[in-house]
Enzyme design. Structure first.
Site, PDB file in Angstrom:
ATOM      1  CB  SER A 160     -51.912 -26.545  37.342  1.00  0.00           C
ATOM      2  OG  SER A 160     -53.283 -26.784  37.190  1.00  0.00           O
TER       3      SER A 160
ATOM      4  CD  GLU B 298      -3.030  -0.852   0.090  1.00  0.00           C
ATOM      5  OE1 GLU B 298      -3.402   0.310  -0.167  1.00  0.00           O
ATOM      6  OE2 GLU B 298      -3.437  -1.843  -0.544  1.00  0.00           O
TER       7      GLU B 298
END
Length: 777
Positions: free
Chosen positions: A472, A192
């Site tokens: 229940s 780069e």
């Protein structure tokens, strides 16, 4: 002559006027120039301040990362070799023939050699090490170091299970230069910006090429930028490509180079660069890119992997290896050849690296949140202590109790068992929904959680937000209220199960019914609970008082809305699975309340401790009353509505729990616990439609399969000091003897046992009920 004189006078006057005008224009030009210089200087100073304040401070809004529990290995741990290998794969460990670096393992039959990674835990820093673990009968049989020394404990790093991301959805894992693998920095500079260490932020040749290109109609800048310019563009400027922006980029690059060293600049670049996409989330920096593409920490990467990441710097979308494999391979090999040309590697090494496949993981290693329901719970609990800015941008490290093995088991049961149950009932076009969570008994640690049958879908979290009638499921609270009154109620107290009509609101009459539409006369309290008789429970609840039943629910840990109406005794209250788990954990923990928690500790981005979440416990019930309730809940599992469980668990594992079914079978619940795990399962429809499942035929089946697959430990049914066991005849309410007809061995709070004796001639060959005998032994 006079005319000539007048002409000369006019010329002098004109020259004077021109001279004055020129002087004024020069002054104006100087003023404008000075003003522009002043503005430029001020602008430069402002630009310099903005540049340095961000670069010297917090450059990025860092996501908070959430981690599972750390896997701790020790001799005798219940863990199969295959389950261990699964977790190593999840952690990104790679199988090799020879261990050479951290993050690798080698398989030798039932023995696994591991080169573990270094990790900074919340309580210690662990160095990388080589160890081997041998498995026998789905347990850790032997644990040794590379030198053959016996080890007592090995701790692997936790699994990253998700993140809380900034608004711009950038994900990164900052790294320091010293943490980079060999050749990454050299490769990046070679490809780069070869003059990086010589220039002062600009490459004149590159700028010239960019300017010429930008002056062409319809063109935009291209190439030539230094790493410093790229950093400025990514960190400070937008994506607009104009001459003005390019000039600003150049100025800022020069300023950046004046203020900061090359080391600081390249380190910032390595953590800022865009290297991929994970859905809506942008992958920034080499640290996170390594996890995303290889499921490995950056430091572990080999040359061919490093070269691929550097290749992506040219254009992560264009060279995406998962979409454009051939293109990415060519670019990677170009990077490798450039390294050879520059003498950074020899040509033989370059040839070997170029022959490697891309070597990326089959699936991204940075799935946004693979366990969305659990992460939702973590976020909610974090928000009690942290603001949104800290959560979404503070880079917090959140360590949780999440157990990947338990979650995997839970998800597997849902994906296999639930469709089979639907097929059995012919529910091909109307799939059910569900939610579930698993909690460690005693510590209240939430180990696993699902918010729906599509466990990886981040939608409506039913485990936390779906509040449904519990039916229940409420009954243990009613019976516990009674058992806290030992002078009035014991496990053998007769409870009427006759039909009942109870005045309700607005002059209405509430007439509950049993599931079988029958009444059963007077039954012992434990039997009413075990068989889930509605009439007996409603009568008992009304006799106790709705306020007292409501108070018991509050002490068990329920904090939501509560209407104290007669139907409350049969579950006319809507709760989430999380609410139910809170209540049942208090029962499982012997009457000690602890808030359910998901978080162990929180650390800063710099690995500094911020907050610990210590275990909180509060005694809320007499342990004797809880012991009696747990006995009754075991009757549910051995003789009552939960008895089908032992087809899955066998007869040697004692568990306690309760089924729950709402009106018209719109909700199927089961909540229960063993010695180590508590689990709650809800099954139903989002549209509140009817189902062909009760609590027993629906949720219980999923729960039973889950507990069997988790290989749970039997219930620890220790006797408190204020409990005594006696042989009694429950039907007659009298003391009895072992071997007498109808005799049963039942616990009582001391002083509440019956005094009168039956008359019988015991036959010694009669035995205590088998399941209970196993518990006592």
């Amino acid at each position: 002559m006079a005319k000539n004189k007048r002409r000369k006078t006019r010329k002098k006057s004109t020259r004077a006027r021109h001279s004055k005008l020129g002087l004024a224009l020069r002054k104006l030009f100087k003023t404008i120039l000075l003003g522009l210089l002043a503005i430029s200087l001020i602008g430069l100073l402002v630009l310099d301040y903005r540049l340095t304040s961000r670069f010297s401070g917090s450059k990025w809004a860092l996501p908070s990362h959430v981690y599972s529990r750390a896997l701790e290995l020790y001799e005798g741990l219940e863990l199969s070799r295959d389950d261990f290998l699964w977790e190593l794969e999840k952690l990104g460990y790679r199988r090799v023939a020879v261990l050479s670096a951290a993050g690798q393992y080698r398989l030798r039959g039932q023995r696994v050699d591991v080169y573990s990674r270094a990790f900074q835990f919340w309580d210690e820093s662990k160095a990388a090490q080589i160890f081997n673990v041998t498995f026998k009968n789905a347990r850790v049989g032997d644990l040794r170091s590379a030198q053959g020394k016996t080890l007592t404990l090995i701790r692997l790093e936790p699994l990253r299970i998700g993140g809380i991301y900034p608004a711009h959805l950038e994900d990164r894992l900052p790294v320091r230069l010293e943490e980079l693998p060999p050749l990454l920095l050299e490769s990046l500079i070679t490809v780069e910006d070869r003059d990086f260490y010589q220039h002062y932020g600009l490459s004149l040749r590159g700028i010239g090429r960019a300017l010429i290109n930008n002056l062409r109609p319809g063109s935009s800048t291209q190439g030539g930028s230094t790493l410093t310019q790229q950093l400025v563009k990514n960190l400070y400027l937008g994506r607009e490509r104009t001459l003005l922006r390019k000039g600003l980029e150049a100025v800022m690059a020069l300023l950046l180079e004046q203020h900061y060293s090359k080391v600081e600049i390249i380190e910032a670049y390595i953590n800022e660069i865009y290297l991929g996409q994970a859905g809506k989330r942008a992958i920034h920096g080499f640290g996170m890119a390594s996890r995303h593409y290889f499921k490995q920490p950056l430091a572990e990467l080999e040359l061919h992997q490093v070269a691929l990441l550097v290749a992506l710097a040219k254009g992560a979308s264009y060279y995406d290896p998962r979409r454009y494999g051939e293109r990415a391979l060519q670019r990677r090999n170009l990077v490798i050849s450039l390294l050879a040309e520059q003498g950074l590697i020899n040509y033989a090494t370059a040839r070997r690296a170029s022959q490697q496949a891309l070597d990326i993981s089959a699936r991204p290693g940075t799935r946004t949140n693979p366990f969305p329901a659990y992460l939702d719970l973590v976020k909610r609990q974090l928000r009690r202590d942290y603001d949104e800015a800290s959560l979404h941008g503070g880079g917090l490290q959140v360590f949780t109790f999440f157990n990947p093995q338990v979650q995997r088991t839970l998800e597997r049961v849902i994906s296999r068992k639930l469709p089979a149950m639907e097929r059995q009932k012919g529910l091909h076009d109307k799939p059910l929904e569900m939610s579930s969570l698993v909690v460690r008994v005693g510590t209240a640690e939430v180990l696993a959680l699902v918010g729906g049958r599509e466990t990886g879908f981040a939608g409506f979290n039913r485990a936390l937000d779906a509040r449904r009638p519990i039916g229940s499921t409420i009954k243990p609270a009613v019976y516990l209220t009674a058992l806290e009154r030992p002078t009035d109620y014991t496990l053998i107290s007769p409870i009427s199960d006759a039909k009942v009509a109870i005045p309700a609101a607005q002059g209405e009459i509430w007439r509950p019914q049993n599931f079988d539409r029958k009444s059963h006369g007077e039954v012992p309290l434990y039997q009413a609970m075990g068989q889930s008789y509605n009439l007996a429970t409603a009568r008992l609840g009304m006799a106790l008082g709705l306020s007292d039943v409501g108070d018991t629910l509050r002490r068990l840990g329920y904090e939501g809305p509560l209407s104290k109406v007669p139907a409350l005794t049969l579950g006319a209250v809507s709760m989430s699975a999380f609410d139910v788990a809170t209540i049942y954990h208090t029962i499982a923990a012997g009457g000690f309340y602890s808030p359910l928690g998901s978080i162990h500790s929180v650390y800063s981005a710099g690995n500094q401790p911020l907050k610990r979440y210590p275990y909180r416990v509060e005694s809320r019930f007499d342990t004797g009353a809880i012991h009696l309730l747990q006995y009754a809940m075991q009757v549910v599992m051995r003789e009552g509505t939960g008895r089908s469980t032992h087809r899955f668990l066998g007869n040697d594992i004692a568990v306690a729990g309760k089924t729950g079914t709402s009106n018209d079978q719109r909700d199927s619940w089961f909540s229960g616990f063993s010695g180590d795990y508590l689990a709650v399962v809800w099954l139903g429809r989002d549209d509140n439609g009817k189902m062909p499942f009760t609590g027993s035929s629906g949720a219980l089946q999923l729960w039973s399969q889950l507990m069997a697959d988790l290989q749970v430990h039997t219930l620890d049914f220790a006797r408190p000091d204020n409990i005594a066991y006696h042989w009694v005849d429950p039907g007659r309410g009298l003391r009895s003897e072992e071997g007498c007809e109808g005799a049963r061995y039942i616990p009582f709070i001391v002083g509440s046992e019956p005094e009168a004796l039956t008359t019988c001639h015991p036959r010694r060959e009669r035995k205590i009920i088998d399941w209970f005998k196993a518990l006592l032994n």
